[in-house]
Design a protein around this motif. Structure first.
Motif, PDB file in Angstrom:
ATOM      1  N   ALA A 176      62.356 -26.773 -32.684  1.00 45.97           N
ATOM      2  CA  ALA A 176      61.076 -27.278 -32.184  1.00 45.97           C
ATOM      3  C   ALA A 176      60.050 -27.469 -33.292  1.00 45.97           C
ATOM      4  CB  ALA A 176      60.508 -26.321 -31.130  1.00 45.97           C
ATOM      5  N   MET A 177      60.274 -26.829 -34.430  1.00 49.92           N
ATOM      6  CA  MET A 177      59.287 -26.878 -35.517  1.00 49.92           C
ATOM      7  C   MET A 177      59.868 -27.582 -36.731  1.00 49.92           C
ATOM      8  SD  MET A 177      57.162 -23.705 -37.206  1.00 49.92           S
ATOM      9  CE  MET A 177      56.487 -23.273 -35.610  1.00 49.92           C
ATOM     10  N   THR A 178      59.121 -28.544 -37.257  1.00 48.99           N
ATOM     11  CA  THR A 178      59.525 -29.237 -38.477  1.00 48.99           C
ATOM     12  C   THR A 178      58.566 -28.864 -39.603  1.00 48.99           C
ATOM     13  OG1 THR A 178      58.221 -31.194 -37.875  1.00 48.99           O
ATOM     14  CG2 THR A 178      60.553 -31.175 -37.235  1.00 48.99           C
ATOM     15  N   THR A 179      59.031 -29.048 -40.817  1.00 45.25           N
ATOM     16  CA  THR A 179      58.241 -28.667 -41.987  1.00 45.25           C
ATOM     17  C   THR A 179      58.111 -29.841 -42.932  1.00 45.25           C
ATOM     18  OG1 THR A 179      59.044 -26.385 -41.822  1.00 45.25           O
ATOM     19  CG2 THR A 179      58.082 -27.055 -43.923  1.00 45.25           C
ATOM     20  N   ASP A 180      56.912 -30.021 -43.442  1.00 41.04           N
ATOM     21  CA  ASP A 180      56.663 -31.034 -44.471  1.00 41.04           C
ATOM     22  C   ASP A 180      55.773 -30.385 -45.526  1.00 41.04           C
ATOM     23  OD1 ASP A 180      56.257 -33.222 -46.046  1.00 41.04           O
ATOM     24  OD2 ASP A 180      55.114 -34.379 -44.593  1.00 41.04           O
ATOM     25  N   GLY A 181      56.397 -29.991 -46.634  1.00 40.20           N
ATOM     26  CA  GLY A 181      55.646 -29.263 -47.638  1.00 40.20           C
ATOM     27  C   GLY A 181      55.238 -27.908 -47.107  1.00 40.20           C
TER      28      GLY A 181
END
Length: 452
Positions: free
Chosen positions: A238-243
């Motif tokens: 459910a959680m994405t990461t960008d930097g």
């Protein structure tokens, strides 16, 4: 009992023969039986004793007793005296909580300094039952109903196979010496009230109450582990990461049932409390932007997603002045910029890059300055004759809150000349009348600029 102890250690893989264990020994019956069992099982151990100074001369007698028993077993003994009341007052916590913090913090220091592998406490199954009831009375989630774990980090509880009656019987049969803490009989403490009044009443209703509850606690713990694994898997997806930023799709979160549990699992690791999570859920389907802050993170409800990032320590805003120069100048703070004066020729083409600004040098007013944007700032966007507030420009460009906070401005006197990396001010554009230009690069210069 020694056989049950060895079987429990083997079944749970709590201790290996090669490991060196630091035993938490108060001098009471539970810890003295644990010490005897470690000795009889020929396990390597040392003793740590805390004198909390709460019972006057009795506390000092406990200390001397433990030192004597360590001498009997010929094992290292570590003693620490605490001013527990003073610590509790300074921290604004109860005496019991203060003693717990002091004890475990010191144990870990000794474990590291003296190269012990683990720390063992003498909690047993009656402690398990009492803790369950305390948490139930105070109100708790599932985490408070799974009981005392037999292993938690460097802490192990090798007596969690026996009830108090078994411990007392073994101490009597083996004539194990111990000290009686009179405070254990005082029902002014919640745990003692449960031990001496509540549990006997429940056992009078059901003599097998403690055994049945212990089995239920084990099942709760098992189901909790299954649920945690499933929840962790869902949270990862459910959680994405960008930097450094984390993103949660709002529509995906709203499909989860029950949404309160999933939202809590997602957000509590970032320090958000139940009230904040509840308030957030109340505005998920509304259009307006909302910001929530924990002690460590900030959450922004931004259109169709939630954006989470760590709160960086506040630093004093730095405005950098660029004085007049003859040909080339560069700065590193607050952001890397290279300024180059360029004579306009017919061959020059203005780079089509937001990272490079080409301005009419003759229209600039020195000194130039670089600073963050502030509410009320306005400029004339390139190609427009009307002034526009930066706040409106950010909305038009769909800037996130973080993008706005990271925006720097180049000022010519009191006017914005360039929203660095995005748009120049129309008043400083290059025209047919321009004779000299200022080229400003925010990253490694393009070959065309490097040639000047």
């Amino acid at each position: 009992m020694l056989k049950k102890f060895n079987n429990f250690i083997l079944k749970t893989a709590l201790v290996e023969k090669s490991q060196h264990i630091l035993l938490s020994v108060s001098g009471g019956i539970d810890s003295m039986v644990m010490t005897a069992l470690f000795h009889q099982a020929k396990l390597s151990f040392g003793i740590a004793h805390c004198n909390f100074g709460l019972r006057g001369i009795e506390s000092d007698e406990d200390e001397r007793f433990v030192i004597a028993m360590a001498g009997k077993y010929k094992v290292p003994c570590f003693i620490k005296n605490f001013n527990t009341s003073d610590y509790a007052h300074k921290k604004g916590i109860s005496i019991q909580m203060a003693a717990r913090e002091l004890r475990y913090n010191w144990f870990e220091i000794i474990r590291e300094q003296e190269k012990f592998d683990l720390i063992a406490t003498a909690h047993h199954l009656d402690d398990q039952v009492e803790t369950f009831l305390i948490n139930l009375i105070r109100g708790t989630g599932i985490a408070g109903l799974h009981g005392i774990p037999i292993k938690n980090g460097n802490i192990i509880r090798p007596m969690m196979f026996a009830f108090r009656k078994e411990v007392e019987k073994y101490a009597s049969e083996r004539q194990i010496l111990y000290r009686e803490d009179r405070s254990n009989s005082e029902i002014k403490y919640l745990r003692n009230k449960i031990r001496h009044e509540v549990i006997p009443l429940l056992c009078s209703i059901n003599p097998e109450f403690k055994y049945g509850l212990t089995e239920s606690i084990a099942r709760i713990s098992g189901f909790e582990q299954i649920g945690n694994h499933a929840m962790e898997d869902w949270c990862r997806k459910a959680m994405t990461t960008d930097g450094k930023d984390k993103f949660i799709d709002i529509n995906n979160l709203l499909k989860a049932t029950p949404v309160e549990s999933f939202a809590w699992a997602l957000l509590s690791p970032f320090g958000f409390n139940e009230t904040q999570v509840s308030n957030l859920l109340g505005c998920l389907e509304k259009e307006n932007r909302k910001i929530f802050c924990s002690s460590t993170h900030r959450l922004v409800k931004d259109r169709e997603r939630l954006v989470i990032n760590a709160i960086e320590p506040k630093t004093k805003e730095r405005s950098v002045i660029i004085n007049h120069f003859s040909h080339r100048k560069s700065i590193k703070i607050p952001i890397p910029l290279v300024f180059t004066r360029v004579i306009k020729t017919g061959k020059y083409e203005i780079p089509a890059s937001g990272m490079i600004a080409t301005l009419d040098f003759g229209k600039l007013t020195f000194p130039l300055s670089v600073r963050r944007w502030r509410p009320g700032d306005a400029f004339f966007p390139f190609g427009m004759k009307n002034k526009k507030k930066l706040s409106d420009f950010f909305i038009d460009q769909k800037f996130s809150l973080k993008q706005k906070e990271q925006t720097w401005l180049l000022y010519s006197g009191n006017n914005i000349a360039w929203i660095i990396g995005h748009r120049i001010d129309n008043r400083y554009r290059v025209t047919s009348a321009t004779q000299e230009m200022m080229c400003i690069v925010t990253e490694t210069p393009d070959p065309i600029i490097a040639a000047f």
